[in-house]
Motif scaffolding. Structure first.
Motif, PDB file in Angstrom:
ATOM      1  N   ASN A  21       0.829  -1.215   0.000  1.00 10.93           N
ATOM      2  CA  ASN A  21       0.000   0.000   0.000  1.00 10.93           C
ATOM      3  C   ASN A  21       0.859   1.259   0.000  1.00 10.93           C
ATOM      4  OD1 ASN A  21      -2.374  -1.476   0.015  1.00 10.93           O
ATOM      5  ND2 ASN A  21      -2.535  -1.496   2.246  1.00 10.93           N
ATOM      6  N   LEU A  22       2.013   1.190   0.671  1.00 10.20           N
ATOM      7  CA  LEU A  22       2.922   2.338   0.717  1.00 10.20           C
ATOM      8  C   LEU A  22       3.451   2.678  -0.672  1.00 10.20           C
ATOM      9  CD1 LEU A  22       4.821   4.361   2.309  1.00 10.20           C
ATOM     10  CD2 LEU A  22       6.474   2.479   2.379  1.00 10.20           C
ATOM     11  N   VAL A  23       3.969   1.692  -1.383  1.00  9.90           N
ATOM     12  CA  VAL A  23       4.637   1.970  -2.658  1.00  9.90           C
ATOM     13  C   VAL A  23       3.660   2.180  -3.810  1.00  9.90           C
ATOM     14  CG1 VAL A  23       6.783   0.845  -1.998  1.00  9.90           C
ATOM     15  CG2 VAL A  23       5.008  -0.480  -3.128  1.00  9.90           C
ATOM     16  N   THR A  24       2.476   1.534  -3.721  1.00 11.76           N
ATOM     17  CA  THR A  24       1.489   1.734  -4.787  1.00 11.76           C
ATOM     18  C   THR A  24       0.642   2.974  -4.549  1.00 11.76           C
ATOM     19  OG1 THR A  24      -0.143   0.326  -3.676  1.00 11.76           O
ATOM     20  CG2 THR A  24       1.337  -0.730  -5.280  1.00 11.76           C
ATOM     21  N   LYS A  25       0.726   3.512  -3.309  1.00  9.83           N
ATOM     22  CA  LYS A  25      -0.060   4.687  -2.909  1.00  9.83           C
ATOM     23  C   LYS A  25      -1.555   4.431  -3.029  1.00  9.83           C
ATOM     24  CE  LYS A  25       3.481   8.163  -3.857  1.00  9.83           C
ATOM     25  NZ  LYS A  25       3.804   9.449  -4.503  1.00  9.83           N
ATOM     26  N   LYS A  26      -1.919   3.162  -2.804  1.00 14.94           N
ATOM     27  CA  LYS A  26      -3.322   2.765  -2.811  1.00 14.94           C
ATOM     28  C   LYS A  26      -3.553   1.799  -1.653  1.00 14.94           C
ATOM     29  CE  LYS A  26      -3.660   2.936  -7.879  1.00 14.94           C
ATOM     30  NZ  LYS A  26      -3.922   2.132  -9.108  1.00 14.94           N
ATOM     31  N   HIS A  27      -4.757   1.802  -1.110  1.00 15.35           N
ATOM     32  CA  HIS A  27      -5.072   0.875  -0.024  1.00 15.35           C
ATOM     33  C   HIS A  27      -5.819  -0.326  -0.599  1.00 15.35           C
ATOM     34  CE1 HIS A  27      -3.657   3.522   3.154  1.00 15.35           C
ATOM     35  NE2 HIS A  27      -4.235   4.516   2.510  1.00 15.35           N
ATOM     36  N   THR A  28      -5.131  -1.018  -1.499  1.00 14.13           N
ATOM     37  CA  THR A  28      -5.751  -2.155  -2.180  1.00 14.13           C
ATOM     38  C   THR A  28      -5.416  -3.482  -1.519  1.00 14.13           C
ATOM     39  OG1 THR A  28      -3.864  -2.194  -3.689  1.00 14.13           O
ATOM     40  CG2 THR A  28      -5.821  -1.014  -4.424  1.00 14.13           C
ATOM     41  N   ALA A  29      -4.297  -3.539  -0.803  1.00 12.51           N
ATOM     42  CA  ALA A  29      -3.904  -4.778  -0.127  1.00 12.51           C
ATOM     43  C   ALA A  29      -4.504  -4.806   1.268  1.00 12.51           C
ATOM     44  CB  ALA A  29      -2.386  -4.887  -0.059  1.00 12.51           C
ATOM     45  N   GLU A  44      -1.123 -10.119  -6.779  1.00 11.18           N
ATOM     46  CA  GLU A  44      -0.233  -9.343  -7.632  1.00 11.18           C
ATOM     47  C   GLU A  44      -0.701  -7.892  -7.714  1.00 11.18           C
ATOM     48  OE1 GLU A  44       0.076 -11.182 -11.448  1.00 11.18           O
ATOM     49  OE2 GLU A  44       0.375 -13.202 -10.619  1.00 11.18           O
ATOM     50  N   TYR A  45       0.271  -6.962  -7.720  1.00  6.37           N
ATOM     51  CA  TYR A  45      -0.025  -5.526  -7.790  1.00  6.37           C
ATOM     52  C   TYR A  45       0.962  -4.870  -8.747  1.00  6.37           C
ATOM     53  CZ  TYR A  45      -2.464  -6.742  -3.476  1.00  6.37           C
ATOM     54  OH  TYR A  45      -3.279  -7.340  -2.545  1.00  6.37           O
ATOM     55  N   ASP A  46       0.458  -4.026  -9.622  1.00  4.76           N
ATOM     56  CA  ASP A  46       1.294  -3.334 -10.604  1.00  4.76           C
ATOM     57  C   ASP A  46       1.402  -1.858 -10.262  1.00  4.76           C
ATOM     58  OD1 ASP A  46       1.782  -5.514 -12.546  1.00  4.76           O
ATOM     59  OD2 ASP A  46      -0.393  -5.432 -12.809  1.00  4.76           O
ATOM     60  N   PHE A  47       2.601  -1.306 -10.409  1.00  7.65           N
ATOM     61  CA  PHE A  47       2.796   0.138 -10.277  1.00  7.65           C
ATOM     62  C   PHE A  47       4.058   0.531 -11.029  1.00  7.65           C
ATOM     63  CE2 PHE A  47       5.793  -1.212  -7.156  1.00  7.65           C
ATOM     64  CZ  PHE A  47       6.618  -0.144  -6.839  1.00  7.65           C
ATOM     65  N   SER A  48       4.295   1.811 -11.164  1.00  7.44           N
ATOM     66  CA  SER A  48       5.466   2.316 -11.902  1.00  7.44           C
ATOM     67  C   SER A  48       6.280   3.229 -11.007  1.00  7.44           C
ATOM     68  CB  SER A  48       5.031   3.077 -13.163  1.00  7.44           C
ATOM     69  OG  SER A  48       4.336   2.221 -14.049  1.00  7.44           O
ATOM     70  N   ILE A  49       7.593   3.218 -11.225  1.00  2.84           N
ATOM     71  CA  ILE A  49       8.512   4.070 -10.466  1.00  2.84           C
ATOM     72  C   ILE A  49       9.124   5.102 -11.388  1.00  2.84           C
ATOM     73  CG2 ILE A  49      10.651   4.172  -9.133  1.00  2.84           C
ATOM     74  CD1 ILE A  49      10.142   1.382  -8.178  1.00  2.84           C
ATOM     75  N   GLY A  50       8.942   6.381 -11.027  1.00  8.35           N
ATOM     76  CA  GLY A  50       9.618   7.512 -11.674  1.00  8.35           C
ATOM     77  C   GLY A  50       9.932   7.306 -13.128  1.00  8.35           C
ATOM     78  N   SER A  51      11.205   7.563 -13.455  1.00 12.00           N
ATOM     79  CA  SER A  51      11.655   7.376 -14.828  1.00 12.00           C
ATOM     80  C   SER A  51      13.109   6.942 -14.834  1.00 12.00           C
ATOM     81  CB  SER A  51      11.528   8.673 -15.635  1.00 12.00           C
ATOM     82  OG  SER A  51      12.341   9.678 -15.104  1.00 12.00           O
TER      83      SER A  51
END
Length: 458
Positions: A21-29, A44-51
């Motif tokens: 939840n911290l890294v995805t910035k969502k309270h999905t877990a 499984e959870y998908d997210f993206s980091i910066g560039s």
């Protein structure tokens, strides 16, 4: 691009779902506030980091059931272990990173069981990083936990490619500023760790930090390693501590980036020079963080120029920049007049012992390219010597990834002042101004960094 696959594992209640939840910035877990596990299957959870080079890094996180529960738990321990093993086997070579999530209590031998379970499955081919959670009340900084437990972890037999000390506590509207700052730092630390491990796996470039006083022959040494002139040599003695230039060189099938830096000298370090050094140190650490850390330190010393400044530069780079985690090699230049260059070391190695300088290896060489006859042979011999030394101490898999960040930056610039010939009376507002205007640091972060730098310093 395909996803960078990260498998998170750890005991029940370690905060794995909260970490997601911290890294995805969502309270999905789904999370639980007690010791009973809430994850009953692999999610499984998908997210993206910066560039990274203008492209976001796509990450897929695999949240696994907690280990160590009894038979009455949501998932009994043996079943949780089997689920984890099956996941690792099903993903196979596409497992890119393993995150071992543990609560911020004193390190204990029980932690090794889960570590060994996973290590035996991946056979050392996948990096494992340690994520320490529940450190919102750790004093003075979250990183203190690692300092207190690093030796214990090593003694237990666990080796990690990196670590992050964090809080995964959710932030509510009434949260204090300190908790908010730690929450933001935790997010940045996790993302930075993933980026660094990704870069280590994708890019073959090894990062070498070359340091020494002006006139030691650093530029000539770079040209010697490269086999051609890539760095311009100059008799100019202008100096600015921590100023750096980078060079890309290739030899024997490997690629290296050499960061040619300037260390401390004997000259007085005034306020202006100190502020410039703060700026240079910040930019250097930030750049090295982006490149995946430091693989090797090359300490360049000109024969006949041994002084107390040797110890100051050794401590600045080896102890304070790299926290003694990076191998350091000593390179002695200007030895073309020796009948046998190694004789110089046999006569002078006690000098380095006197200054408490301990290195992994050394090379006695000449980096002067304008030689002929027998001395030309010494130059070619020196090239082989230094290249072999670099290859030996940048071999894959032998070092923990060096981690930079704000805490390291603060420690480094404090020590720059302590080790310098002068002791400038630098004001907090000057540091804040320099960090915001020259380094692009936000005003709030600059004030916090400046305050930390000023603590316990003359």
């Amino acid at each position: 691009m395909s996803s960078y696959n990260v498998v998170i594992f750890g005991e029940t209640g370690a905060g794995k779902s909260s970490l997601i939840n911290l890294v995805t910035k969502k309270h999905t877990a789904l999370t639980s506030c007690d010791s009973t596990g809430c994850t009953t299957q692999t999610n499984e959870y998908d997210f993206s980091i910066g560039s990274i080079q203008s492209n976001p890094l796509k990450v897929k996180l695999f949240d696994t059931p907690g280990l160590g529960e009894g038979s009455e738990g949501a998932i009994p321990d043996k079943e949780a272990q089997q689920i984890l093993k099956n996941l690792l086997r099903s993903i196979g070579d596409d497992v890119h990173l393993l995150m071992y999530c543990v609560r911020g209590v004193r390190a204990r031998k029980a932690l090794y069981r889960n570590y060994n379970l996973v290590r035996s499955e991946v056979k050392g081919s996948v990096p494992i990083v340690l994520i320490v959670t529940c450190l919102e009340d750790q004093k003075p900084e979250m990183e203190e936990w690692w300092k207190n437990n690093e030796q214990i972890i090593s003694d237990i037999g666990m080796t990690f490619a990196g670590h992050a000390c964090v809080t995964t506590m959710p932030i509510h509207e009434d949260a204090g500023d300190k908790l908010k700052r730690r929450h933001d730092r935790s997010y940045q630390a996790i993302c930075q760790l993933i980026e660094q491990c990704h870069l280590k796996g994708v890019h073959r470039h090894k990062n070498i930090v070359l340091f020494g006083e002006t006139g030691a022959g650093k530029s000539s040494l770079i040209n010697l390693m490269a086999g051609k002139e890539v760095a311009h040599t100059s008799p100019d003695t202008q100096r600015c501590t921590m100023l750096w230039t980078e060079y890309a060189i290739d030899f024997d099938g490997s690629s290296y980036t050499v960061f040619d830096t300037i260390g401390l000298g004997n000259s007085w370090l005034g306020v202006r020079e100190y502020l410039e050094s703060v700026e240079n140190a910040y930019q250097l650490i930030r750049e090295l963080d982006k490149r995946g850390g430091i693989d090797l330190l090359l300490f360049c010393v000109r024969a006949g120029r041994t002084s107390s400044t040797l110890q100051s530069n050794y401590r600045l780079f080896h102890e304070f920049l790299c926290e003694k985690k990076v191998p350091i090699v000593l390179v002695i230049t200007n030895l073309e007049r020796e009948k046998r260059m190694e004789d110089w070391w046999e006569r002078n190695h006690n000098t380095f012992e006197k200054f408490q300088i301990q290195v992994c290896g050394h090379a006695c060489i000449t980096a002067a390219n304008s030689l002929d006859g027998r001395r030309r042979y010494l130059y070619e011999e020196s090239r082989i010597t230094i290249r072999n030394l670099v290859k030996e101490f940048t071999a894959d898999g032998q070092n923990e990834a060096w981690i930079g960040g704000h805490n390291l930056f603060v420690s480094l610039v404090r020590k720059m002042k302590e080790l310098s010939a002068g002791s400038p009376n630098v004001k907090k507002k000057d540091i804040v101004s320099h960090l915001t205007k020259r380094c692009g640091v936000s005003p709030d972060a600059a004030k916090e960094l400046a305050e930390m730098i000023r603590q316990d310093v003359g």
